[in-house]
Design a protein around this motif. Structure first.
Motif, PDB file in Angstrom:
ATOM      1  N   ALA A   1      22.993   6.869  18.801  1.00 37.93           N
ATOM      2  CA  ALA A   1      22.804   5.128  18.843  1.00 37.93           C
ATOM      3  C   ALA A   1      24.160   4.474  17.871  1.00 37.93           C
ATOM      4  CB  ALA A   1      21.437   4.684  18.665  1.00 37.93           C
ATOM      5  N   GLU A   2      24.250   5.191  16.844  1.00 37.92           N
ATOM      6  CA  GLU A   2      25.199   4.566  15.767  1.00 37.92           C
ATOM      7  C   GLU A   2      26.444   5.033  15.978  1.00 37.92           C
ATOM      8  OE1 GLU A   2      23.854   3.382  11.939  1.00 37.92           O
ATOM      9  OE2 GLU A   2      21.915   4.396  12.203  1.00 37.92           O
TER      10      GLU A   2
ATOM     11  N   PRO B   1      27.431   4.656  20.697  1.00 35.36           N
ATOM     12  CA  PRO B   1      26.492   3.728  21.177  1.00 35.36           C
ATOM     13  C   PRO B   1      26.712   3.558  22.519  1.00 35.36           C
ATOM     14  CG  PRO B   1      27.451   2.779  19.127  1.00 35.36           C
ATOM     15  CD  PRO B   1      28.343   4.020  19.695  1.00 35.36           C
TER      16      PRO B   1
ATOM     17  N   ARG C   1      14.919  10.473  10.450  1.00 31.95           N
ATOM     18  CA  ARG C   1      14.280   9.628  11.717  1.00 31.95           C
ATOM     19  C   ARG C   1      15.145   8.532  12.134  1.00 31.95           C
ATOM     20  NH1 ARG C   1      10.817   5.359  12.555  1.00 31.95           N
ATOM     21  NH2 ARG C   1      10.855   5.009  10.439  1.00 31.95           N
TER      22      ARG C   1
ATOM     23  N   GLU D   1      17.972   6.360  14.460  1.00 34.68           N
ATOM     24  CA  GLU D   1      17.914   5.229  15.744  1.00 34.68           C
ATOM     25  C   GLU D   1      17.701   6.127  17.074  1.00 34.68           C
ATOM     26  OE1 GLU D   1      17.195   2.733  13.694  1.00 34.68           O
ATOM     27  OE2 GLU D   1      17.157   2.207  16.003  1.00 34.68           O
TER      28      GLU D   1
ATOM     29  N   ALA E   1      15.894   9.017  17.608  1.00 38.74           N
ATOM     30  CA  ALA E   1      14.735   9.387  17.274  1.00 38.74           C
ATOM     31  C   ALA E   1      13.612   8.571  17.382  1.00 38.74           C
ATOM     32  CB  ALA E   1      14.274  10.004  15.941  1.00 38.74           C
ATOM     33  N   ASN E   2      13.896   6.986  17.116  1.00 44.42           N
ATOM     34  CA  ASN E   2      13.064   6.106  17.255  1.00 44.42           C
ATOM     35  C   ASN E   2      12.979   5.669  18.772  1.00 44.42           C
ATOM     36  OD1 ASN E   2      12.043   5.269  14.713  1.00 44.42           O
ATOM     37  ND2 ASN E   2      13.838   3.988  14.328  1.00 44.42           N
ATOM     38  N   ASN E   3      13.811   6.002  19.333  1.00 50.10           N
ATOM     39  CA  ASN E   3      13.843   5.453  20.998  1.00 50.10           C
ATOM     40  C   ASN E   3      13.448   6.917  21.834  1.00 50.10           C
ATOM     41  OD1 ASN E   3      14.478   2.791  21.233  1.00 50.10           O
ATOM     42  ND2 ASN E   3      16.059   3.237  19.893  1.00 50.10           N
ATOM     43  N   ALA E   4      12.972   8.015  21.127  1.00 50.56           N
ATOM     44  CA  ALA E   4      12.994   9.146  21.993  1.00 50.56           C
ATOM     45  C   ALA E   4      11.431   9.088  22.088  1.00 50.56           C
ATOM     46  CB  ALA E   4      13.220  10.110  20.984  1.00 50.56           C
TER      47      ALA E   4
ATOM     48  N   HIS F   1      10.202  13.549  18.667  1.00 45.35           N
ATOM     49  CA  HIS F   1      11.222  13.802  17.481  1.00 45.35           C
ATOM     50  C   HIS F   1      10.806  14.911  16.865  1.00 45.35           C
ATOM     51  CE1 HIS F   1      12.830  12.395  13.551  1.00 45.35           C
ATOM     52  NE2 HIS F   1      13.553  13.239  13.901  1.00 45.35           N
TER      53      HIS F   1
ATOM     54  N   MET G   1      27.238   5.452   9.778  1.00 42.66           N
ATOM     55  CA  MET G   1      26.391   4.542  10.252  1.00 42.66           C
ATOM     56  C   MET G   1      27.263   3.381  11.256  1.00 42.66           C
ATOM     57  SD  MET G   1      27.376   1.402   8.253  1.00 42.66           S
ATOM     58  CE  MET G   1      25.958   0.747   8.301  1.00 42.66           C
ATOM     59  N   PHE G   2      26.325   2.689  11.616  1.00 45.14           N
ATOM     60  CA  PHE G   2      27.025   1.878  12.939  1.00 45.14           C
ATOM     61  C   PHE G   2      28.177   1.050  12.817  1.00 45.14           C
ATOM     62  CE2 PHE G   2      25.726  -2.505  13.104  1.00 45.14           C
ATOM     63  CZ  PHE G   2      24.708  -2.538  12.013  1.00 45.14           C
TER      64      PHE G   2
ATOM     65  N   ARG H   1      13.600   6.412   6.990  1.00 44.57           N
ATOM     66  CA  ARG H   1      14.528   7.329   7.940  1.00 44.57           C
ATOM     67  C   ARG H   1      14.743   8.758   7.543  1.00 44.57           C
ATOM     68  NH1 ARG H   1      19.025   3.018   9.302  1.00 44.57           N
ATOM     69  NH2 ARG H   1      17.157   1.776   9.100  1.00 44.57           N
TER      70      ARG H   1
ATOM     71  N   MET I   1       3.627  15.424  16.305  1.00 42.89           N
ATOM     72  CA  MET I   1       4.579  14.075  15.664  1.00 42.89           C
ATOM     73  C   MET I   1       3.691  13.454  14.621  1.00 42.89           C
ATOM     74  SD  MET I   1       6.684  12.674  18.579  1.00 42.89           S
ATOM     75  CE  MET I   1       5.519  13.499  19.732  1.00 42.89           C
TER      76      MET I   1
ATOM     77  N   ASP J   1       9.831   0.609   9.010  1.00 42.68           N
ATOM     78  CA  ASP J   1      10.501  -0.071   8.194  1.00 42.68           C
ATOM     79  C   ASP J   1      11.703  -1.112   8.967  1.00 42.68           C
ATOM     80  OD1 ASP J   1      13.331   1.456   6.939  1.00 42.68           O
ATOM     81  OD2 ASP J   1      11.871   2.431   8.384  1.00 42.68           O
TER      82      ASP J   1
ATOM     83  N   PHE K   1       6.169  -0.268  19.485  1.00 36.49           N
ATOM     84  CA  PHE K   1       7.046   0.894  20.140  1.00 36.49           C
ATOM     85  C   PHE K   1       6.767   2.146  19.647  1.00 36.49           C
ATOM     86  CE2 PHE K   1       9.520  -0.515  16.736  1.00 36.49           C
ATOM     87  CZ  PHE K   1      10.092   0.535  16.509  1.00 36.49           C
TER      88      PHE K   1
ATOM     89  N   MET L   1       5.835   5.362  21.937  1.00 32.86           N
ATOM     90  CA  MET L   1       6.659   6.706  21.734  1.00 32.86           C
ATOM     91  C   MET L   1       5.812   7.975  21.792  1.00 32.86           C
ATOM     92  SD  MET L   1       9.475   7.417  19.177  1.00 32.86           S
ATOM     93  CE  MET L   1       8.915   8.491  17.827  1.00 32.86           C
TER      94      MET L   1
ATOM     95  N   ASN M   1      14.157  -2.359  20.972  1.00 31.90           N
ATOM     96  CA  ASN M   1      14.204  -1.500  19.697  1.00 31.90           C
ATOM     97  C   ASN M   1      15.529  -0.762  20.065  1.00 31.90           C
ATOM     98  OD1 ASN M   1      13.473   0.033  17.661  1.00 31.90           O
ATOM     99  ND2 ASN M   1      12.721   1.485  19.017  1.00 31.90           N
TER     100      ASN M   1
ATOM    101  N   ILE N   1      21.858  -1.949  19.694  1.00 32.18           N
ATOM    102  CA  ILE N   1      22.660  -1.465  18.701  1.00 32.18           C
ATOM    103  C   ILE N   1      23.659  -2.555  17.832  1.00 32.18           C
ATOM    104  CG2 ILE N   1      22.725   0.789  20.033  1.00 32.18           C
ATOM    105  CD1 ILE N   1      25.652  -0.566  21.045  1.00 32.18           C
TER     106      ILE N   1
ATOM    107  N   ILE O   1      20.193  -1.486  12.297  1.00 32.72           N
ATOM    108  CA  ILE O   1      20.135  -1.375  13.481  1.00 32.72           C
ATOM    109  C   ILE O   1      18.710  -0.755  13.746  1.00 32.72           C
ATOM    110  CG2 ILE O   1      22.560  -1.671  14.168  1.00 32.72           C
ATOM    111  CD1 ILE O   1      21.967   1.656  15.276  1.00 32.72           C
TER     112      ILE O   1
END
Lengths: 676, 164, 282
Positions: free
Chosen positions: A174-175, A178, A201, A203, A205-208, A211, A571-572, A632, B1, B7, B153, B157, C160, C163, C193
C-alpha cells in the motif's frame, strides 16, 4: 503555443505506471495519469503525480566535475571521457581487469544497462558489474531461478483481481507499490481473502482479512508449519507434485523433523491461525503469493524464497492464471537491469558467464575475449574497495544511503585509486567521487523500462537534459568508442535490436512493437505476443524443484545493551535514497523529517513523546531522529525509513550476508533507543 | 488476532471526566450571552461541553466541524443569531446554509447529522441555552462515540477473518 | 458521417478560419489516446473523441498561462461543459476566449459515470441519451442507504484503503484552490496514510458541495477503487430539492450557499422549509 503531452513511464517503483508529462516551452510542468495504460489505468500514487517536480531542480548537475585537492572543478566532456578511459585502462594495466568494479543502475534503461555491462565485460575484461538488485531481490532471482528456472514474477498485475486467496508476506504494497495494491483490493472486493504476514501492522495489514504478526525473520518456520498442516490435512496437490515437481520426498523428510509446536513458538503465531491460513491458501482454486523485502532482506533470504516456492509447488498454485509467485520489484527498471545482464554472474538474458557456450557466443558477438570468472557483487565490491578493487565506476547508484553499514563504506571508498560517479545530483556517494559525470533523468531520454510483471515499456523523451548533462546512453557510447568498441549507435532502438539478437527471452522485442502496452517477456520471436504468466505447461527449468530451506535466525538479536529489534524500509511519500523525492517540494512537504516508529508502551517507558527527538544506536553507528509513536510496530520493535540522509538508517544496519545471494540482513538488527 | 487500538496520527482531544466530548461554537451576540447568563445563574449543566466564542457563526467553517469530529469530538453545536438578524451583513445565513448542506454528507458516511446541532437565535436567554445544551448533550450521550467510526473497520476486519 | 468525423470537420474549420488559435482534444498517438493541443489544421486527422477524458482543467491552465489574446477551442462532454461553467463563475477562466465543441456521451458511458446529464448544453453532433441517477444504481445504493452503522462500516472500509495520492484532487476540474487545505497540517495530518478518513475526504467532498459537476473523475482515477463521487450525491440532491439548483447548468445563477438572503417578491428560489421554521420560532 508550444505545449506537448508526452506519454512515458513513471520513474519510481517497479509497477511501471503510465504518466503523461505536460511539457510547455521545454519544461515539464505537470504530470497527468495515463488513462489507457494497461497497468495504472488512469491512477497514480503521490510520487507518480509529482514525477515532474524534480526534473528541473536547480541542484541538477550540468557539467562534468573533477575533484582536485578536495574541491570539484568543471571540465569539458572530451577531457572527462578521456580521463575516465585513461584511468580505467591504467588500472587494468597495473592491477589486472578485476581491479575495476562497477555498479550499473536499476534507474537507467535496458539499453543503457546493456551498454554498461558490455563496456565492463568487453571493454575492460571483467565481470565485476552489479547493481542494487543485490539489495532487493537478489535472493529472489537466485532462488526462483534455481527452483523454477526464472527469477521473475510469474504472473501479471492484472491477474490479482481473479485470485481467491492472496498471501502477502513482507510487503507493504500500500505504501511501496500502491497501484498494485489497488489490484489486490479489487480481488478482495471480488471475494478474495487477503492474508498478510508482517511483523509490522502495515497499511496492507490494516486492510486485510487476516494479519499474522510474526517475529522478525521467522518466515521459514511459519511456512514450514503451513506446509506441514497442509500435508496433515491432505490438501496438497498430488497430481501437480507428481507430474511437475522434483524433490518432494526430501521435502517431506525435512518437514517431519520439526514439530508444529516448535515452529509455531518460533514464529510467534498461534497454531490455529497458521492452520486457518494454510487451509485458505491450499483450498483456494487460484491463489497468489506476493512478497517483497520482508522476505529477501535477511541473511537467509534465499532460503526464505525457497520456502515460498515450496509452498506454491505443494499446492500447485503456479503456472496458471491468477495464481503464482509474485515478487514485487522495487526500482522502476530493476527487472530490466537484471534481464540485460547487469549482474556479475550472467550475460544478458540470464546466460551464465561460467558456461562455455555462452562465453563463446558473447565473445564472438562483441569481438573481444571475455572473462570466464563471475564477478564481485555489490557487497563484495565495497568489502574489497581499496585492496583488490582499485577503481570504481557507478552509474545512478547511491550506495552510501542504500547499502548496509554506512560507516564502513565511508571508510572504504576513499581508499580507491579512482572513483567515477555518474548521476543526476551531487548525491552522498558522488561527493566521494573523483570524477562526476552529469547524467539525464527519465524524462530526458528514450529507451525501455521493464516493470515487475516483465513488461518492457517505452520511455519517451520529453525535455532536454540541463546544461551539458548527457543521457547515459550517449555517455556510454563515448566510453565504448574510447575502448574501441562499437559506439556509433544511431539511437537506443539499435541497442535493443542487438539485445534481441543475443537474448532468447527478448528475441522478439523491438521498439516498433512496444507501443503503449509494451511486451511481457519471454518474447521468443518477432510475432510472439508476449507472455502473461510463466511456467504454463513446464517450468523454465523443466520440473519445479522443492528445495529444503536452511533457516538461520537473525544474526543479531536484542540483548541487554541493545534491547530493540530495528527494521528498515520505505514509506509512501519518499522513494529510496530520496535523491529525487526529497527534491520534489510536494513530497518533501508531506514528510520533511526523518522518523522512527516506536510502540506507545516503549515510548511511555522511556518518556518519549510524539515528534520528540530520539537517538537510535546500534553496534555500527548512531542516528538522531524523531519519534513517531504508533501501534504499527510491535512492542520492542522499531522501524526506520532509509530515505533521509540526515538520519541514515543504513548507518545502523548490519552487513551480515546471505551466503547464496550476498544479500545483507537489512531488516533485523539490535538497537538501543534513547531520548534526546 | 489480537485487538490493537487504532492510531490515526491525529491529535486526540482529552476532556477531563468520562463521557462524550462536545464543542459549542457560540456567537458573541447571541448564544454566548445565553451561556454567560447560564453561568451567572449557576445553572447546573452537563460537564461534557466546552464553549468557543466566535464573533459570528460565519467564522465557523464546515471544515472546522469536520476537523472536530476527526479530533475525537462527539458532537458540535453551532449557535448563532436568528437568521436575518446577523450583525455582519447576513453572513450567518450563508453559513447556516452551508452547515445544512454538511448534514447530508455526515449522514452519507454514517457519522450521523444529529451530531451537528445548529441553532439560530434560539439561545439568547440563559434558560434557552441551558435547555438546548442539555437536550443536545443527552442526545449525544445516547449515540456511540465518534471514535467508533474510525475503529469500526478494524472490527469488520477481524470479524471477517474469524468467520472464515 | 460519424460523430468523430463531424467534430473533426468542425475543429478543422475553426482552426482554418482562425476563429481559435488552438483546440484541446484527444489525439491518437501510437494507437492510444493522449490529450493534444491542435494548432495546425493538418494535425487534426489524429483527433479522436473516445474515451472520456476530462479536459476542462487543462483548458483552464492553458488559458491561464497563454497570452491574453489566445483563444482556445475545447472538445468537451457534458461534464467538461459544466466544469467550464463553474470555473467561469469563479473567475478561473474567461469564457469569451473559449469555444466549446460539445459532444454527447454514449448510454454506456453515462451508466458508468452514473451521470444524470450526459451531454453538454449545446452539441455539435450526435444524439443525446437519457442520463441516469445514482440512487437508481444498485451498487451505489449500497453506499447511500442502510442504517448509520452499516454506512459507517462500509465507508470506513473503503476510505481506509486511501493511499493519499491526491489523485482525486488533482483530476477534479473544480479543485483549484491555492493553497489547498488538504495539504495543510492543520486540517489533514501530514505524512500518514490512509489520509485522515474524516477530515481529508469530508473536507474535499464538502468543498465541492455546490460545485461538483459529477464528472466521476475522482472515482475513475482512484487507484484503490473508492467510489468517491458517491459522497456528493446526497448534497446534490439537497441542493436540487431545496433550491432547485444544479451546479454547472446555469452560467448566470450563483450558488445558493453564496447568495444573500432574498427579500420580497421575485426571489430566484424558495427558501428551504427549515429556515422558515426557525424564523417562526425566534
Amino acid at each position: 503555443m508550444n505545449l506537448n503531452f508526452i506519454k512515458t513511464i513513471c520513474p519510481y517503483c517497479g509497477t511501471g505506471c503510465g504518466i503523461i508529462l505536460q511539457v510547455k516551452g521545454g519544461r515539464a510542468v505537470t504530470t497527468l495519469a495515463d488513462r489507457s495504460h494497461p497497468v495504472s489505468r488512469g491512477g497514480l500514487c503521490i510520487k507518480g503525480w509529482t514525477a515532474h517536480e524534480f526534473i528541473h531542480h536547480p541542484d541538477r548537475l550540468t557539467k562534468p566535475l573533477l575533484k582536485k585537492n578536495g574541491k570539484f572543478k568543471e571540465l569539458s566532456w572530451d577531457e572527462a571521457i578521456g580521463l575516465a578511459a585513461d584511468r580505467l585502462k591504467e588500472t587494468v594495466k597495473a592491477h589486472g581487469p578485476d581491479a575495476v568494479a562497477s555498479l550499473s543502475s536499476a534507474r537507467c534503461t535496458n539499453e543503457e544497462n546493456y551498454l554498461f555491462q558490455k563496456l565492463i565485460r568487453a571493454g575492460l575484461g571483467t565481470n565485476n558489474v552489479d547493481h542494487c538488485a543485490r539489495l532487493c531481490h537478489g535472493p529472489t532471482a537466485a532462488a526462483m531461478a534455481y527452483a523454477l528456472g526464472s527469477g521473475a514474477m510469474t504472473n501479471s498485475i492484472a491477474d490479482f483481481s481473479g485470485a481467491e486467496c492472496i498471501l502477502i508476506i513482507g510487503s507493504n504494497a500500500a505504501e511501496t507499490h500502491p497501484i498494485i495494491m489497488g489490484e489486490i483490493y479489487k480481488a478482495r472486493d471480488n471475494g478474495a481473502v487477503l492474508v498478510v504476514v508482517d511483523p509490522r501492522r502495515t497499511e496492507v495489514a490494516n486492510n486485510a482479512d487476516m494479519h499474522l504478526q510474526i517475529n522478525s525473520g521467522t518466515d521459514i518456520p511459519l511456512i514450514d508449519a503451513m506446509m506441514k498442516l497442509i500435508l496433515d490435512a491432505s490438501l496438497e496437490n498430488r497430481e501437480f507434485i507428481a507430474s511437475r515437481t522434483d524433490g518432494f520426498t526430501e521435502m517431506k523428510e525435512y518437514l517431519s523433523q520439526r514439530t508444529l509446536e516448535e515452529l509455531s513458538r518460533e514464529c510467534g503465531i498461534p497454531l490455529e491461525d497458521i492452520r486457518k491460513v494454510a487451509e485458505l491458501y491450499a483450498r483456494a482454486r487460484e491463489a497468489s503469493i506476493v512478497f517483497c523485502m520482508g522476505i529477501t532482506q535477511h541473511a537467509c533470504g534465499t532460503s526464505n524464497v525457497y520456502a515460498i516456492c515450496n509452498l506454491a509447488l505443494l499446492c500447485g498454485h503456479v503456472g496458471k492464471p491468477h495464481s503464482g509467485i509474485c515478487p514485487l520489484r522495487g526500482q522502476n527498471n530493476v527487472q530490466g537491469a537484471c534481464d540485460v545482464g547487469a549482474l556479475p554472474n550472467v550475460y544478458p538474458g540470464y546466460q551464465a558467464v561460467a558456461d562455455e557456450k555462452n562465453h563463446a557466443k558473447f565473445a564472438q558477438a562483441w569481438g573481444r575475449d571475455l572473462s570466464r570468472k563471475p564477478g564481485l557483487t555489490v557487497t563484495e565490491i565495497f568489502a574489497a574497495a581499496g585492496t583488490t578493487v582499485r577503481t570504481l565506476y557507478t552509474m545512478g547508484e547511491n550506495p552510501l544511503l542504500s547499502d548496509p553499514n554506512q560507516g564502513h563504506l565511508m571508510e572504504m571508498i576513499p581508499k580507491l585509486d579512482f572513483f567515477i560517479a555518474q548521476d543526476l545530483f551531487m548525491t552522498e556517494t558522488a561527493r566521494y567521487a573523483d570524477l562526476v559525470l552529469p547524467a539525464a533523468c527519465y524524462a530526458e531520454k528514450t529507451g525501455t523500462f521493464t516493470n515487475t510483471e516483465r513488461r518492457i515499456q517505452l520511455l519517451r523523451k520529453a525535455v532536454d537534459p540541463p546544461g551539458e548533462a548527457k543521457d547515459d546512453f550517449s555517455i556510454l557510447c563515448l566510453l565504448l568508442k574510447a575502448f574501441g568498441l562499437k559506439g556509433d549507435y544511431a539511437d537506443p532502438s539499435e541497442v535493443m535490436d542487438e539485445i534481441a539478437a543475443l537474448t532468447p527471452i527478448m528475441a522478439g522485442v523491438h521498439f516498433d512493437r512496444l507501443g503503449t502496452h509494451g511486451l511481457q517477456w519471454p518474447v521468443p520471436s518477432d510475432d510472439h505476443p508476449g507472455t502473461r504468466y510463466l511456467h504454463k505447461d513446464t517450468f523454465t527449468r523443466g520440473k519445479g524443484l522443492f528445495v529444503v530451506p536452511k533457516y538461520t535466525p537473525p544474526k543479531e538479536m536484542p540483548d541487554e545493551n541493545y534491547p530493540f529489534v530495528l527494521n528498515t524500509g520505505r514509506m509512501f511519500s519518499h522513494y529510496h535514497t530520496g535523491t529525487m523525492t526529497r527534491r520534489s517540494p510536494f513530497l518533501d512537504r508531506e514528510v520533511d523529517k526523518p522518523f522512527v516508529e516506536i510502540h506507545p508502551a516503549d515510548a511511555a517507558r522511556l518518556g518519549i513523546v510524539e515528534g520528540g527527538g530520539v537517538t537510535v544506536t546500534t553496534r555500527r553507528g548512531s542516528i538522531e531522529t524523531f519519534a513517531r509513536i504508533t501501534t504499527r510496530v510491535m512492542e520492542g520493535s522499531l522501524f526506520a525509513p532509509f530515505h533521509f540522509s540526515e538520519a541514515p538508517a543504513n548507518a545502523l544496519t548490519i552487513e551480515e550476508l546471505d551466503p547464496d545471494s550476498k544479500m545483507p540482513e537489512l531488516k533485523v538488527c539490535a538497537a538501543r533507543l534513547e531520548k534526546g | 488476532m489480537t485487538d490493537r487500538t487504532e492510531d490515526s496520527g491525529n491529535i486526540q482531544v482529552v476532556l477531563e471526566g468520562a463521557g462524550r466530548k462536545i464543542v459549542v461554537f457560540a456567537c458573541t451576540w447571541c448564544a454566548l450571552i445565553g451561556a454567560d447568563g447560564a453561568g451567572k445563574k449557576r445553572i447546573s449543566l452537563p460537564a461534557t461541553f466546552r464553549v468557543i466564542p466566535v464573533e459570528c457563526i460565519s467564522r465557523v467553517e464546515a471544515d472546522a466541524v469536520i476537523r472536530a469530529f476527526t479530533s475525537g469530538i462527539d458532537g458540535v453545536a453551532v449557535m448563532g443569531c436568528h437568521l436575518g438578524g446577523c450583525r455582519h451583513n447576513g453572513a450567518n445565513l450563508r453559513s447556516a446554509r452551508k452547515l445544512e448542506l454538511l448534514k447530508p454528507l455526515l449522514d452519507t458516511v454514517g457519522i450521523d447529522s444529529r451530531r451537528l446541532f445548529t441553532s439560530y437565535g434560539t439561545a439568547h436567554e440563559y434558560h434557552q441555552f441551558a435547555q438546548a445544551i442539555e437536550s443536545f448533550c443527552s442526545q449525544i450521550g445516547e449515540m456511540p462515540p465518534v471514535s467508533a467510526w474510525s475503529r469500526s473497520f478494524v472490527r469488520a476486519m477481524s470479524a471477517r477473518g474469524e468467520n472464515e | 458521417m460519424s460523430l468523430r468525423e463531424e467534430v473533426l470537420t468542425r475543429v478543422k474549420a475553426l482552426l482554418k478560419d482562425r476563429r481559435v488559435d488552438g483546440v484541446l482534444g484527444l489525439s491518437l498517438f501510437e494507437k492510444e489516446p493522449v490529450p493534444c493541443l491542435f494548432e495546425d489544421p493538418f494535425d487534426v486527422d489524429a483527433l479522436v473523441i473516445e474515451p472520456k477524458w476530462l479536459l476542462a482543467k487543462l483548458a483552464m491552465n492553458i488559458l491561464k498561462t497563454a497570452p491574453q489574446e489566445y483563444r482556445l477551442g475545447l472538445v468537451c462532454r457534458g461534464c467538461d461543459d459544466r466544469a467550464v461553467t463553474e470555473l467561469a463563475k469563479r473567475n478561473q477562466l474567461d469564457r469569451n476566449r473559449l469555444t466549446l465543441l460539445g459532444i454527447p456521451c454514449t448510454a454506456e458511458q453515462a451508466r458508468k459515470c452514473l451521470c444524470s446529464t450526459p451531454y453538454p448544453r449545446e452539441i455539435v453532433a450526435g444524439e443525446r441519451v437519457e442520463g441516469m441517477y445514482p440512487m437508481n444504481d444498485e451498487q451505489a445504493q449500497l453506499f447511500l442507504t442502510g442504517s448509520m452503522e452499516e454506512r459507517m462500516k462500509r465507508w470506513a472500509r473503503e476510505l481506509n484503503r486511501c493511499i493519499k495520492c491526491y489523485g482525486c484532487r488533482n483530476v477534479c476540474p473544480i479543485c483549484v484552490c491555492i493553497p489547498c487545505k488538504l495539504e495543510d497540517d492543520l486540517w489533514v495530518k501530514r505524512g500518514h496514510i490512509p489520509a485522515d478518513m474524516v477530515s481529508y475526504h469530508l473536507i474535499r467532498a464538502f468543498h465541492l458541495s455546490d460545485t461538483c459537476v459529477s464528472c466521476a473523475g475522482c472515482t475513475d482515477t482512484c487507484p484503490v477503487n473508492i467510489p468517491l463521487m458517491l459522497l456528493q450525491v446526497s448534497m446534490r440532491e439537497t441542493l436540487k430539492s431545496q433550491y432547485a439548483y444544479e451546479p454547472g447548468l446555469d452560467p448566470e445563477r450563483v450558488s445558493p450557499v453564496l447568495t444573500e438572503q432574498e427579500k420580497g417578491e421575485g426571489t430566484l428560489f424558495q427558501e428551504p422549509a427549515w429556515i422558515d421554521s426557525l424564523r417562526g420560532g425566534s
